[in-house]
Design an enzyme around this catalytic site. Structure first.
Site, PDB file in Angstrom:
ATOM      1  N   SER A   1      91.444 -56.214  90.850  1.00 49.61           N
ATOM      2  CA  SER A   1      90.509 -56.214  89.721  1.00 49.61           C
ATOM      3  C   SER A   1      89.263 -55.391  90.029  1.00 49.61           C
ATOM      4  O   SER A   1      88.851 -55.264  91.189  1.00 49.61           O
ATOM      5  CB  SER A   1      90.082 -57.647  89.392  1.00 49.61           C
ATOM      6  OG  SER A   1      91.200 -58.447  89.125  1.00 49.61           O
TER       7      SER A   1
HETATM    8  N1  SAM Z   1      91.891 -60.711  91.274  1.00 48.29           N
HETATM    9  C1  SAM Z   1      93.040 -60.073  91.905  1.00 48.29           C
HETATM   10  C2  SAM Z   1      92.564 -59.138  92.975  1.00 48.29           C
HETATM   11  O1  SAM Z   1      91.357 -59.089  93.242  1.00 48.29           O
HETATM   12  O2  SAM Z   1      93.410 -58.459  93.552  1.00 48.29           O
HETATM   13  C3  SAM Z   1      93.824 -59.274  90.927  1.00 48.29           C
HETATM   14  C4  SAM Z   1      94.720 -60.065  90.094  1.00 48.29           C
HETATM   15  S1  SAM Z   1      95.774 -59.048  89.098  1.00 48.29           S
HETATM   16  C5  SAM Z   1      94.672 -58.440  87.900  1.00 48.29           C
HETATM   17  C6  SAM Z   1      96.689 -60.343  88.270  1.00 48.29           C
HETATM   18  C7  SAM Z   1      97.804 -60.926  89.111  1.00 48.29           C
HETATM   19  O3  SAM Z   1      98.370 -62.034  88.400  1.00 48.29           O
HETATM   20  C8  SAM Z   1      98.951 -59.972  89.397  1.00 48.29           C
HETATM   21  O4  SAM Z   1      99.141 -59.860  90.764  1.00 48.29           O
HETATM   22  C9  SAM Z   1     100.155 -60.634  88.726  1.00 48.29           C
HETATM   23  O5  SAM Z   1     101.366 -60.438  89.403  1.00 48.29           O
HETATM   24  C10 SAM Z   1      99.729 -62.097  88.732  1.00 48.29           C
HETATM   25  N2  SAM Z   1     100.401 -62.962  87.753  1.00 48.29           N
HETATM   26  C11 SAM Z   1     100.749 -62.700  86.466  1.00 48.29           C
HETATM   27  N3  SAM Z   1     101.328 -63.776  85.905  1.00 48.29           N
HETATM   28  C12 SAM Z   1     101.351 -64.749  86.856  1.00 48.29           C
HETATM   29  C13 SAM Z   1     101.819 -66.087  86.891  1.00 48.29           C
HETATM   30  N4  SAM Z   1     102.394 -66.681  85.833  1.00 48.29           N
HETATM   31  N5  SAM Z   1     101.673 -66.793  88.039  1.00 48.29           N
HETATM   32  C14 SAM Z   1     101.095 -66.226  89.130  1.00 48.29           C
HETATM   33  N6  SAM Z   1     100.643 -64.955  89.160  1.00 48.29           N
HETATM   34  C15 SAM Z   1     100.758 -64.229  88.043  1.00 48.29           C
END
Ligand code: SAM
Length: 219
Positions: free
Chosen positions: A69
């Site tokens: 992010s």
């Molecule tokens: N804040 C994180 C960072 O600093 O790296 C970034 C997060 S990224 C924007 C969102 C993450 O949510 C992705 O890695 C994605 O695979 C995960 N994700 C999406 N749906 C999910 C779910 N149902 N359960 C767990 N993780 C999920």
């Protein structure tokens, strides 16, 4: 790809500038959040050839169609959580693990869940090398993690089509959930405060664009 865990004067300087930008231009006010961002080496999550990107206020691809992010987004969401030392925090969407480190720096006991196995494995490896010790889970976080509930704080780092009811049930009374909700193009940041057994207060804030929350209680 070559990842290196070296924090030299150039990266430290760039990190300081990023903190100044978040405080002065992006109006992040929480001093503890800013201090945590000043401490965690974000370039460790980037291959060495891309280190120069690590302290720009941008999201960046981390593989599997996902992103680390934008620092502003990390600061904004984390600030809304008002983390106190010892808070039990559920983070849904580990991604790179960068925000997990920020939550840990603030004194949270962090349970973090990721649905993509490669990202889960890499975050475990990287955070281990950096000395951070959250509890890692692989699976669908849209249902929360019932066996460790209730939580003081719940953070969703992917865009949801609605607020999963199951998640709210896993929030302690007095607890806060921060979740971006909307369609696939844009989401409003929502904070939800659990008032008592049945009542929740909901506040809608600014617009963001997250990767989608994919799962049983999501897209
Ligand atoms: N804040 C994180 C960072 O600093 O790296 C970034 C997060 S990224 C924007 C969102 C993450 O949510 C992705 O890695 C994605 O695979 C995960 N994700 C999406 N749906 C999910 C779910 N149902 N359960 C767990 N993780 C999920």
């Amino acid at each position: 790809m070559a990842y290196k865990f070296v924090d030299n004067y150039r990266e430290k300087g760039a990190r300081k500038k990023l903190v100044t930008l978040l405080a002065d231009e992006r109006k992040i006010e929480d001093k503890d959040v800013l201090a945590a961002i000043g401490k965690v080496p974000r370039h460790f999550f980037f291959p060495e050839t891309f280190w120069v990107q690590a302290y720009k206020d941008i999201a960046f691809p981390i593989g599997e169609g996902q992103t680390i992010s934008q620092p502003y987004t990390v600061a904004y969401q984390t600030q809304l959580l008002h983390i106190k030392k010892g808070d039990k925090v559920l983070e849904i969407g580990t991604g790179s693990g960068y925000q997990t480190c920020i939550l840990l720096e603030l004194g949270g006991t962090v349970y973090t869940i990721e649905r993509q196995e490669k990202l889960y494995e890499r975050a475990k490896l990287f955070l281990g090398k950096m000395g951070y010790k959250p509890m890692f889970f692989l699976g669908d976080g849209s249902k929360g993690i019932a066996e460790h509930a209730p939580y003081d704080k719940i953070l969703v780092t992917a865009g949801a089509p609605f607020v999963p009811e199951t998640l709210l049930k896993q929030l302690k009374i007095g607890g806060i959930c921060v979740i971006p909700v909307g369609d696939e193009q844009s989401q409003k940041m929502i904070t939800i405060f659990r008032v008592n057994e049945t009542d929740y207060e909901r506040i809608e804030l600014d617009t963001f664009r997250f990767v989608p929350l994919v799962g049983d209680q999501a897209w």
